[in-house]
Structure formats: C-alpha cells, structure tokens
Write a protein that holds these residues in place. Structure first.
Motif, PDB file in Angstrom:
ATOM      1  N   ARG A  94       0.830  -1.209   0.000  1.00  0.00           N
ATOM      2  CA  ARG A  94       0.000   0.000   0.000  1.00  0.00           C
ATOM      3  C   ARG A  94       0.866   1.261   0.000  1.00  0.00           C
ATOM      4  N   ARG A  95       1.952   1.242   0.766  1.00  0.00           N
ATOM      5  CA  ARG A  95       2.859   2.395   0.798  1.00  0.00           C
ATOM      6  C   ARG A  95       3.426   2.653  -0.596  1.00  0.00           C
ATOM      7  N   ALA A  97       2.153   1.669  -3.492  1.00  0.00           N
ATOM      8  CA  ALA A  97       1.073   2.054  -4.401  1.00  0.00           C
ATOM      9  C   ALA A  97       0.704   3.523  -4.218  1.00  0.00           C
ATOM     10  N   ASP A  98       0.721   3.974  -2.946  1.00  0.00           N
ATOM     11  CA  ASP A  98       0.458   5.401  -2.675  1.00  0.00           C
ATOM     12  C   ASP A  98       1.527   6.270  -3.331  1.00  0.00           C
ATOM     13  N   ASN A 101       0.868   6.389  -6.861  1.00  0.00           N
ATOM     14  CA  ASN A 101      -0.513   6.836  -7.124  1.00  0.00           C
ATOM     15  C   ASN A 101      -1.234   5.861  -8.060  1.00  0.00           C
ATOM     16  N   LYS A 103      -4.081   3.539  -8.309  1.00  0.00           N
ATOM     17  CA  LYS A 103      -5.325   3.270  -7.587  1.00  0.00           C
ATOM     18  C   LYS A 103      -5.720   1.787  -7.577  1.00  0.00           C
ATOM     19  N   GLN A 105      -3.746  -0.741  -7.451  1.00  0.00           N
ATOM     20  CA  GLN A 105      -2.894  -1.388  -6.458  1.00  0.00           C
ATOM     21  C   GLN A 105      -3.215  -0.892  -5.037  1.00  0.00           C
ATOM     22  N   ILE A 106      -3.612   0.362  -4.917  1.00  0.00           N
ATOM     23  CA  ILE A 106      -4.075   0.862  -3.609  1.00  0.00           C
ATOM     24  C   ILE A 106      -5.304   0.072  -3.179  1.00  0.00           C
ATOM     25  N   MET A 110      -5.484  -2.263   0.128  1.00  0.00           N
ATOM     26  CA  MET A 110      -6.502  -1.936   1.123  1.00  0.00           C
ATOM     27  C   MET A 110      -7.446  -3.111   1.349  1.00  0.00           C
ATOM     28  N   CYS A 133     -12.797   0.566   0.506  1.00  0.00           N
ATOM     29  CA  CYS A 133     -12.689  -0.276  -0.699  1.00  0.00           C
ATOM     30  C   CYS A 133     -13.919  -0.122  -1.581  1.00  0.00           C
TER      31      CYS A 133
END
Length: 452
Positions: A94-95, A97-98, A101, A103, A105-106, A110, A133
C-alpha cells in the motif's frame, strides 16, 4: 527455455540484479498459479532481498510493489490471513502504491489489509477499510468497466458483517455477489486479493446464513452450488472453503456422519497444500463431527488441536464459536466446569471484537452448562431467555428454535406445560422446510407430548 527460478539463480550469482529480480518475480507468480504457496513465497523473498540494490527509479518501485503484492497473496494461503507476514507485505504494497498513485494497487492493498483485520478479529477496523474499498472500487469499476472491483468490495464486506453477527447486512452484500459473479469474467480473482474465488465464497456464506434464517434445505442446495463451482475452479483454497462450509451446514443441521465426510476431505486438502488456518478449521469440524457420532474423547482432542492451530496463525475469526462448541462437548462429557471456563474465553473473544456472531449459541450453551452443574439453578432459564431474545434480534431462526427447545424442556420439567407450548409452538409453526432435521423433529415430538 529454462525455468524462471533457474534463470533467476544464475543472474543472482552473476550479480545481474535487475534481471534476477524480474525472474524471481516471474517464478513466484508461476508458483502462485500452481498453488505452490511456500515455493512462491521463497522465490518472492529472494526478489525482495535484491530489489533494494537496484538504482532508485519508478521501475524499481513497480518491481517492489509487484513482489510485495504477490508475497501477500502467497502468505495468505501459506500462513493464514491473520499472520503478521501478511500484514507486513500488504502494508508495504500500500505504501508503494500510494507513492506511485496507482489506484488499482491501492485498492488491492486496502482490500488485503481489511481481510487481515477481519481474520485477526479487528472487525471495526476491517469495516472502515471495507467501506473505503467500496468507494474506491466503485470509482475504478466505472472508469474501467471492470465489475471485479465492486464485486471484491462486496466480497470483503459480506465476510465482515457475517462475523460481526449482522446477518442482514452480510446477506445484502452476498446477494450482490450471487447476482454479479460471472465465472468467465471473475474466476481469475481467486489468484489475487484475498486468495480465493468470490463466487465460491458468496455461495458458502449464503449457505450458512440460509441455515441460520431457518432455510436448511436451501442451505444444502447453496452448499452444493459452492462445491460445484469450486470443482470447476480447481483452486485449493476455494475448494477447501466450499468443503468447510458444506461441513458446517451439516454440523448445524445435526448431521455428523455427512459432516465427517466433508471434514475428512478438507483435512486432506489443507494438509496437502499446507494451508494452516483452514486446516485448523477442518480439524475443529472433524472433531465436532466425531463427538456428534459419540466419539467424545477423540472429538474433543481434535477440536483442541484445531483451535490451537487456528490461534497459531494469529486468526481470531470464528474462534468464539469454536470455543463454544468445545465447551458444549466438554459438558456432554460431564465436564461442565471446564465447559464454563472455555465459554468465558468465548465471551471475552466476542467482546474484544464487538461481535455478536453466534451469540445466541453462546448464551444457550451457558444455560445448558449451568443447568448441568446444578439442575435447580434458576440462572439457566435466564440464559435461555437471553439466547432466545438475541436470536430474534438477529433473525437467526435456527438458533431461536434451539433456545426455545431448551426453555420448553425446562418448563415442561417444572410442570409449566402451557408456558412451554407458548414458547415453542410459534417458532415451530414459522418453519417452512427441513422438517426431517433433528431440531424440528424434536420440536414436533415435544409439542405432541405437551398436547396430551
């Protein structure tokens, strides 16, 4: 052409780390497709050990993200959803993917974190992530015309609400799964996200809720649907989930011989593919079935092994109910005091997670154990009444019938036949199927006895 792990090893020895990382990733992904989860985790770990040596770039971040995401999927099956290695991989994904940016993968990270929190018993944290989600999944589905995103959001939420004991909310989300899932479009989801097929999962959860709602015949039919879909998929985690759900439906229907058959299948499968959390559940059900067939000592031993196996994975999901079933069987063996101690653990587990999952069963079992210790203890009546009330609040008709049966026998033993009939007759009359199941057969016999 050489296997990717062979090429990865050669490039690692040669110090060509960019190609080594790429081939370790490919080897891990191929192992995942074969459900060789420990092998996949080993390949992916080697890739992660090398990726930090690559020059800082967006390509490196993408490689690292792919490795962490795949590691999370591998660890879910190999260690269990509640294992700390799962959360570590998903948090790292998640880190990354953030940072990128990304989405989709975020969403994936999540979704995975919400699964981890669900299995670990942190249900309110899981619920909050589940709704995030749902919001992001709707945005992604609209942008991409990929209904898999919103299906997976509902997939997460039907599990959360089921284990919270909010069966109405769980049914609404599972109904979306039943209406939306299309095998050709969605069966690939079994190899990502939570590591099992959402089509199998919604049928499995739906079957259990149908039983709770008093539709025991429909529960069997829905269980067969889950098995048929899992057999089409040939995905071990999904197959085990379908087998375990079918087993649980039979156990709740008080059909231990059929339950034992499915429990044996699940134990064999989970052992073969090294799935410790599901193996623990399978052992609990195996022991429960044995106890139902009169093999109390071995049944209790197997249940204890299963509960210990589940706990070793960090999972809390369903633990209160497993402890309740173990407590009930200890009472059957004549150890009501031990049963009450186990039940205290079960209530503590429910309280920590703010869950009401199977609460009526815990309350009813408490009444049974109190009564077993001292048949004159008036507290038993109060526990049965609380069970009856909790079941009505949840719309859990099968648990309501069970509590009503206990109260009816208590009142009949006290010569309060009118009150006994008043409790049992309405709930018995509300059933429309399953009249050959032991609980309804018992209810009919009690009502006939009370009418004379």
């Amino acid at each position: 052409m050489a296997e990717p792990e062979t090429l990865a090893h050669h490039y690692t020895v040669a110090g060509v780390n960019d190609l080594a990382v790429a081939y370790w990733l490919k080897a891990g992904q191929l192992a995942l497709k074969r459900s060789a989860n420990l092998e996949a985790a080993s390949h992916l770990r080697k890739g992660l050990e090398l990726v930090g040596s690559l020059p800082g770039s967006e390509q490196r971040l993408w490689l690292e993200l792919s490795l962490e995401s795949a590691t999370g999927t591998a660890m879910i099956a190999a260690k269990g959803w509640g294992a700390p290695e799962v959360l570590q991989a998903l948090s790292n994904a998640r880190r990354l993917a953030d940072t990128l940016n990304d989405k989709p993968q975020i969403f994936a990270a999540m979704r995975g974190e919400s699964s981890y929190q669900t299995i670990s018993g942190n249900l309110r944290a899981a619920e909050a992530l589940g709704h995030q989600c749902q919001t992001l999944g709707l945005e992604l589905a609209q942008a991409s015309d990929d209904s898999g995103y919103i299906l997976e959001a509902h997939h997460q939420l039907w599990g959360i609400y089921y284990y919270l004991g909010d069966y109405g909310a769980s049914e609404r989300h599972a109904s979306h799964g039943l209406a939306t899932y299309d095998y050709e479009r969605h069966h690939h989801l079994a190899w990502g996200y939570a590591g099992h097929d959402p089509g199998v999962c919604c049928r499995a959860f739906s079957a259990q809720m149908l039983f709770m709602r008093g539709h025991s015949v429909q529960a069997l039919a829905r269980s067969r649907d889950a098995i048929a879909l899992a057999e089409r998929d040939l995905h071990p985690v999904s197959t085990a989930q379908a087998q375990l759900s079918f087993c649980l439906v039979h156990l709740m229907r008080r059909e231990p011989a059929e339950a034992l058959r499915w429990a044996k299948k699940a134990v064999t499968l989970c052992d073969e593919f090294v799935m410790p959390l599901l193996l623990g559940q399978a052992r609990v059900y195996f022991g429960w079935a044995l106890a139902g067939l009169g093999q109390l000592e071995e049944g209790i031993r197997q249940m204890r092994l299963g509960i210990a196996g589940i706990a070793a994975t960090g999972a809390d999901m369903g633990m209160a109910y497993y402890l309740c079933i173990l407590a009930r069987n200890c009472g059957e063996r004549g150890d009501a005091s031990e049963g009450l101690a186990l039940l205290a653990q079960a209530f503590d587990t429910l309280g920590k997670s703010t869950s009401k999952y199977q609460l009526p069963e815990l309350l009813c079992t408490r009444g049974e154990l109190v009564s077993a210790l001292d048949p004159t203890d008036e507290a038993a009546e109060s526990w049965f009444q609380q069970s009856l009330s909790a079941a009505r609040d949840q719309g859990a008709k099968s648990s309501e019938l069970r509590a009503a049966l206990r109260l009816t026998r208590l009142y009949a033993g006290q010569g309060r036949n009118d009150k006994a009939r008043h409790i049992l007759a309405p709930i018995h009359a509300s059933f429309t199927e399953g009249f050959d199941t032991p609980d309804l057969v018992e209810a009919k016999g009690l009502l006939q006895m009370l009418s004379h």
